[in-house]
Design an enzyme around this catalytic site. Structure first.
Site, PDB file in Angstrom:
ATOM      1  N   LYS A 153      -4.614  24.920 -67.762  1.00 35.06           N
ATOM      2  CA  LYS A 153      -3.907  23.941 -68.360  1.00 35.06           C
ATOM      3  C   LYS A 153      -2.667  24.420 -69.153  1.00 35.06           C
ATOM      4  CE  LYS A 153      -4.292  23.094 -72.387  1.00 35.06           C
ATOM      5  NZ  LYS A 153      -4.365  22.952 -74.037  1.00 35.06           N
ATOM      6  N   ASP A 201      -5.852  18.330 -70.280  1.00 39.94           N
ATOM      7  CA  ASP A 201      -6.442  18.570 -71.493  1.00 39.94           C
ATOM      8  C   ASP A 201      -7.551  17.756 -71.473  1.00 39.94           C
ATOM      9  OD1 ASP A 201      -5.159  16.296 -72.086  1.00 39.94           O
ATOM     10  OD2 ASP A 201      -4.064  17.103 -73.927  1.00 39.94           O
TER      11      ASP A 201
END
Length: 235
Positions: free
Chosen positions: A122, A140
């Site tokens: 991420k 996320d």
């Protein structure tokens, strides 16, 4: 099992219409500042991170700055970000690794970024997309929730969600779609009490339609109970 049909193009068009100015919410001036800010953003709001980095970045904004500090010194700067002990250790460690292996510069490949302490897919994708302009989808909690609710993905992990989104969304839209999904998760598709009845994407969202049916059913049950208490028929 094959995923159910979803009108990806229509969903993306509507998201673009809803959030034409969507962009990275973390304040930064270069790739290193963005890397540090993204590490700090784990289980912390972007607004809080921006408050913290506004104090730090005017003085500490290069790997050599953080590498020269102790973990405790970094920790004192970021205490109000949450998980500050592990984040301080990671910021010091990634700063040292950048100096030792990358000449003090943030690398621009996934393979190199995820070798840095505290950097997963991420964080790496956020840096690739926003610092280097490389198409990427950072998953996320907002992206994971919204993508799976809309049916753009049907996955149990962020990694699988990322893979499915990359398959479904045209590459030229990856980075922007990431921002659209985040904005939608923050403004409408909340983890608790999502605003399904007011969502322009409701016609495309199985989760929203099912939530609506559940609301109707709950209302009928509630009406029936009230009517029984009053001694009359439910209407």
């Amino acid at each position: 099992m094959a995923r159910k049909s979803v009108d990806t193009e229509a969903i993306l068009r509507k998201l673009e219409e809803m959030y034409p100015d969507a962009k990275c919410a973390l304040n930064h001036r270069n790739a290193f500042e963005l890397l540090v800010a993204t590490v700090l953003s784990a289980q912390c709001t972007d607004a809080r991170v921006n408050i913290v980095t506004a104090r730090i970045f005017p003085r500490y904004n290069r790997p050599e700055h953080f590498a020269a500090l102790s973990v405790d010194e970094i920790g004192e700067m970021i205490r109000d970000c949450g998980l500050w002990k592990s984040k301080a250790k990671n910021i010091q460690g990634l700063s040292q690794m950048l100096l030792e292996k990358h000449g003090g510069e943030v690398p621009s490949t996934m393979e190199e970024l995820i070798q840095l302490p505290g950097v997963g897919r991420k964080t790496a994708n956020v840096v690739l997309a926003n610092a280097f302009g490389i198409p990427a989808i950072a998953v996320d909690t907002h992206v994971f929730r919204v993508a799976n609710r809309l049916g753009l993905a049907e996955a149990k992990t962020p990694e699988e969600t990322e893979r499915q989104l990359m398959e479904r969304i045209p590459r030229e839209y990856w980075s922007q779609a990431h921002h659209w999904l985040i904005y939608h998760g923050r403004q409408v598709c909340h983890a608790r009490n999502p605003q399904c009845s007011q969502c322009p994407l409701l016609p495309h969202c199985r989760f929203g339609r099912q939530a609506g049916k559940g609301s109707v059913q709950r209302a009928r049950v509630s009406s029936g109970r009230a009517a029984r208490r009053a001694g009359g028929p439910a209407r």
